[in-house]
Design a protein around this motif. Structure first.
Motif, PDB file in Angstrom:
ATOM      1  N   ALA A 163      25.475 -20.449 -55.733  1.00 17.36           N
ATOM      2  CA  ALA A 163      25.128 -19.542 -56.821  1.00 17.36           C
ATOM      3  C   ALA A 163      24.655 -20.323 -58.039  1.00 17.36           C
ATOM      4  CB  ALA A 163      26.333 -18.679 -57.181  1.00 17.36           C
ATOM      5  N   GLU A 164      25.229 -21.500 -58.225  1.00 16.92           N
ATOM      6  CA  GLU A 164      24.831 -22.379 -59.323  1.00 16.92           C
ATOM      7  C   GLU A 164      24.666 -23.782 -58.775  1.00 16.92           C
ATOM      8  OE1 GLU A 164      27.784 -22.099 -62.330  1.00 16.92           O
ATOM      9  OE2 GLU A 164      27.487 -19.954 -62.680  1.00 16.92           O
ATOM     10  N   MET A 165      23.427 -24.218 -58.637  1.00 16.66           N
ATOM     11  CA  MET A 165      23.164 -25.565 -58.132  1.00 16.66           C
ATOM     12  C   MET A 165      22.800 -26.477 -59.292  1.00 16.66           C
ATOM     13  SD  MET A 165      20.182 -26.960 -55.558  1.00 16.66           S
ATOM     14  CE  MET A 165      20.873 -26.327 -54.034  1.00 16.66           C
ATOM     15  N   ASN A 166      23.494 -27.595 -59.402  1.00 10.92           N
ATOM     16  CA  ASN A 166      23.180 -28.608 -60.398  1.00 10.92           C
ATOM     17  C   ASN A 166      22.425 -29.732 -59.696  1.00 10.92           C
ATOM     18  OD1 ASN A 166      23.190 -30.793 -62.202  1.00 10.92           O
ATOM     19  ND2 ASN A 166      25.135 -30.159 -63.103  1.00 10.92           N
ATOM     20  N   LEU A 167      21.134 -29.862 -59.983  1.00  9.52           N
ATOM     21  CA  LEU A 167      20.312 -30.844 -59.275  1.00  9.52           C
ATOM     22  C   LEU A 167      20.770 -32.274 -59.522  1.00  9.52           C
ATOM     23  CD1 LEU A 167      16.713 -29.399 -59.719  1.00  9.52           C
ATOM     24  CD2 LEU A 167      18.374 -28.997 -57.906  1.00  9.52           C
ATOM     25  N   ALA A 208      24.539 -32.551 -53.491  1.00  5.13           N
ATOM     26  CA  ALA A 208      24.216 -33.497 -52.426  1.00  5.13           C
ATOM     27  C   ALA A 208      22.724 -33.413 -52.104  1.00  5.13           C
ATOM     28  CB  ALA A 208      25.041 -33.192 -51.185  1.00  5.13           C
ATOM     29  N   PRO A 209      22.050 -34.551 -51.922  1.00  8.44           N
ATOM     30  CA  PRO A 209      20.602 -34.522 -51.637  1.00  8.44           C
ATOM     31  C   PRO A 209      20.237 -33.669 -50.431  1.00  8.44           C
ATOM     32  CG  PRO A 209      21.309 -36.760 -52.135  1.00  8.44           C
ATOM     33  CD  PRO A 209      22.552 -35.925 -52.048  1.00  8.44           C
ATOM     34  N   VAL A 210      21.064 -33.701 -49.368  1.00  7.35           N
ATOM     35  CA  VAL A 210      20.711 -32.943 -48.166  1.00  7.35           C
ATOM     36  C   VAL A 210      20.832 -31.440 -48.407  1.00  7.35           C
ATOM     37  CG1 VAL A 210      23.012 -32.921 -47.085  1.00  7.35           C
ATOM     38  CG2 VAL A 210      20.957 -32.938 -45.656  1.00  7.35           C
ATOM     39  N   GLU A 211      21.731 -31.011 -49.305  1.00  6.01           N
ATOM     40  CA  GLU A 211      21.802 -29.584 -49.652  1.00  6.01           C
ATOM     41  C   GLU A 211      20.498 -29.143 -50.308  1.00  6.01           C
ATOM     42  OE1 GLU A 211      24.090 -26.545 -52.736  1.00  6.01           O
ATOM     43  OE2 GLU A 211      24.872 -28.578 -52.453  1.00  6.01           O
ATOM     44  N   TYR A 212      19.965 -29.988 -51.160  1.00 10.42           N
ATOM     45  CA  TYR A 212      18.697 -29.689 -51.833  1.00 10.42           C
ATOM     46  C   TYR A 212      17.555 -29.608 -50.815  1.00 10.42           C
ATOM     47  CZ  TYR A 212      15.245 -30.009 -55.645  1.00 10.42           C
ATOM     48  OH  TYR A 212      14.225 -29.772 -56.525  1.00 10.42           O
ATOM     49  N   ILE A 213      17.544 -30.523 -49.846  1.00 11.04           N
ATOM     50  CA  ILE A 213      16.499 -30.530 -48.822  1.00 11.04           C
ATOM     51  C   ILE A 213      16.547 -29.252 -47.989  1.00 11.04           C
ATOM     52  CG2 ILE A 213      15.786 -31.687 -46.673  1.00 11.04           C
ATOM     53  CD1 ILE A 213      16.749 -34.329 -47.976  1.00 11.04           C
ATOM     54  N   LEU A 214      17.753 -28.727 -47.720  1.00 18.51           N
ATOM     55  CA  LEU A 214      17.913 -27.561 -46.853  1.00 18.51           C
ATOM     56  C   LEU A 214      17.987 -26.245 -47.636  1.00 18.51           C
ATOM     57  CD1 LEU A 214      20.452 -28.961 -44.219  1.00 18.51           C
ATOM     58  CD2 LEU A 214      17.957 -28.979 -44.174  1.00 18.51           C
ATOM     59  N   SER A 215      17.654 -26.264 -48.921  1.00 14.68           N
ATOM     60  CA  SER A 215      17.643 -25.046 -49.728  1.00 14.68           C
ATOM     61  C   SER A 215      16.260 -24.415 -49.683  1.00 14.68           C
ATOM     62  CB  SER A 215      18.044 -25.364 -51.173  1.00 14.68           C
ATOM     63  OG  SER A 215      19.390 -25.760 -51.242  1.00 14.68           O
ATOM     64  N   LEU A 216      16.118 -23.374 -48.870  1.00 15.86           N
ATOM     65  CA  LEU A 216      14.827 -22.707 -48.684  1.00 15.86           C
ATOM     66  C   LEU A 216      14.611 -21.625 -49.733  1.00 15.86           C
ATOM     67  CD1 LEU A 216      15.037 -22.178 -44.812  1.00 15.86           C
ATOM     68  CD2 LEU A 216      14.135 -24.161 -46.047  1.00 15.86           C
ATOM     69  N   ASP A 217      13.353 -21.225 -49.881  1.00 14.51           N
ATOM     70  CA  ASP A 217      13.002 -20.121 -50.766  1.00 14.51           C
ATOM     71  C   ASP A 217      12.796 -18.859 -49.930  1.00 14.51           C
ATOM     72  OD1 ASP A 217      12.905 -21.797 -53.057  1.00 14.51           O
ATOM     73  OD2 ASP A 217      10.925 -22.499 -52.444  1.00 14.51           O
ATOM     74  N   ARG A 276      15.653 -36.489 -59.512  1.00 13.54           N
ATOM     75  CA  ARG A 276      16.267 -35.402 -58.756  1.00 13.54           C
ATOM     76  C   ARG A 276      15.853 -34.033 -59.282  1.00 13.54           C
ATOM     77  NH1 ARG A 276      20.721 -36.021 -56.025  1.00 13.54           N
ATOM     78  NH2 ARG A 276      20.223 -33.913 -55.364  1.00 13.54           N
ATOM     79  N   HIS A 277      15.186 -33.986 -60.463  1.00 11.26           N
ATOM     80  CA  HIS A 277      14.824 -32.683 -61.024  1.00 11.26           C
ATOM     81  C   HIS A 277      13.414 -32.273 -60.628  1.00 11.26           C
ATOM     82  CE1 HIS A 277      13.600 -35.775 -63.963  1.00 11.26           C
ATOM     83  NE2 HIS A 277      12.526 -35.006 -64.135  1.00 11.26           N
TER      84      HIS A 277
END
Length: 423
Positions: free
Chosen positions: A122-126, A130-139, A272-273
């Motif tokens: 619900a609240e992601m802090n870039l 974790a980098p892999v969470e960011y990679i697997l976060s789809l739109d 990372r941003h």
């Protein structure tokens, strides 16, 4: 409705399935039950809507007319699992109960719960996720379609990493099922090389939904071509069942006593941003994974060795508790140093082996955390007719087998490069 019944219902609402499971739980805490008799208005034009309505039982009719032309109107019929809210566009809208109608209404003041930062958080802090969470976060584009990109912070060569295809496709599939149904297996096929500079559209087909099971097919599309697809199966946790394990985790040193695999963790650190809309460049980046090889020996690409390997790995950073994400990360991990192991006995000076993944299957046996150390044990029992076969097992630190994987790929011997004389 008691709280557990509300959770069960909301988990089957398509528009909510793309949300983090924590968001669905919070929505369940704030919804209000609304009852209407047949013929009663849910709301009329000019009345405040109050919030977002999810139909639990019964049917409602929607009469919609356009202010620009009162002769132009539409009539819809909505049923269980459909949702609606007060329309604030250039339309007049009346919603009437066709039968006895029960809705769950999320008040407007909680509507932000419908718009989390990502499908996992619900609240992601870039800066801290974790980098892999960011990679697997789809739109999410709609309830069955998602867009993924190869981020600047994702590993790549000249094509999309196979683990990224699998992890992202499974993320898309997971966001179309009840969050109580957890991925237990998938079978994937690599059709074409993925272009790292083009967004990937993941199209999900809802093949089966029964109380305890679900099946999904996912196509990964680039420029209107299917480049990858998988079929995934999901299963709700059951209390009654059998439990045994035959494989034993090898006796190996603890990961804390081993040195990292610098060849996989080196790279240029990028901001990372970086906006998600941007796709990758050819810049080298670090893997989002910590690696600790069990074999301390260093090998070159020309060193003949056994078709097996054993190493510890875990995600860098800390992941949310959502088990669906951890299984997607496990799939992402599983393609790392996998089919290449079938080349090991054939490496020697003057030989330039290459491998291309064809298909990949996995089975998830137990819950695990991908940000805790896992031992990945891989071997290749056979290679023949330009095809290599590899199998892998991951164990947690307790020695429990958490997943199994198999892959087949094309393994060939390339001709050595030649240098033409300029004379």
């Amino acid at each position: 409705m008691h709280f557990q019944a509300v959770i069960e219902f909301l988990g089957d609402v398509s528009v909510l399935q793309r949300l983090p499971s924590s968001s669905i739980t919070k929505i369940a805490q704030h919804v209000v039950v609304k009852h209407y008799n047949s013929g009663e208005y849910v709301f009329q034009e000019g009345e405040p809507g109050g919030g977002i309505y999810f139909i639990c039982e019964g049917e409602a009719e929607v009469f919609r007319s356009f202010l620009s032309d009162n002769h132009d109107s539409q009539v819809f019929r909505w049923g269980k699992f459909d949702h609606f809210m007060k329309n604030e566009s250039d339309k007049q809208e009346d919603i009437i109960a066709l039968t006895k109608l029960t809705c769950l209404m999320l008040p407007d003041k909680y509507s932000t719960l419908m718009h989390p930062y990502s499908i996992w958080s619900a609240e992601m802090n870039l800066k801290t996720c974790a980098p892999v969470e960011y990679i697997l976060s789809l739109d999410p584009l709609d309830v069955n379609t998602f867009r993924g990109v190869t981020l600047k912070g994702a590993p790549k060569s000249n094509k999309v990493y196979g683990g990224q295809f699998m992890g992202q496709a499974l993320a898309a599939a997971s966001k179309t099922v009840h969050f109580h149904k957890i991925l237990h297996s998938f079978h994937a096929h690599f059709l074409l090389a993925g272009d790292v500079n083009i967004p990937i559209i993941y199209q999900v087909d809802r093949l089966r939904d029964v109380p305890n099971l679900a099946t999904r097919r996912v196509n990964a599309v680039q420029e209107e071509r299917v480049v990858f697809f998988l079929i995934a199966s999901f299963h709700r946790e059951e209390e009654d069942g059998f439990d045994h394990q035959e494989p034993t985790m090898p006796s190996v040193p603890d990961p804390e006593t081993l040195l990292p695999e610098q060849g996989l963790e080196e790279g240029v650190k990028l901001p990372r941003h970086t906006p998600r809309a941007e796709v990758s460049t050819s810049t080298s980046v670090p893997w989002p994974t910590e690696i600790r090889p069990v074999d301390p020996n260093k090998y070159t690409r020309y060193t003949t060795r056994s078709p097996s390997i054993c190493y510890w790995l875990r995600a860098k950073g800390r992941l949310p508790a959502d088990q669906a994400l951890h299984r997607c990360v496990g799939a992402y991990f599983s393609d790392l140093l996998f089919i290449q192991i079938s080349l090991n006995p054939h490496r020697r000076e003057g030989i330039f082996p290459t491998s291309i993944s064809l298909d990949h299957s996995m089975w998830f046996h137990r819950d695990f955390r991908a940000d805790d150390w896992l031992l990945y044990v891989i071997d290749s029992p056979t290679a023949y007719n330009a095809r290599g076969f590899c199998r892998g097992q991951m164990f947690n630190r307790k020695g429990e087998l958490v997943l199994s994987a198999m892959q087949v790929g094309v393994v060939r011997k390339l001709k050595p490069p030649t240098t033409a004389s300029k004379l």
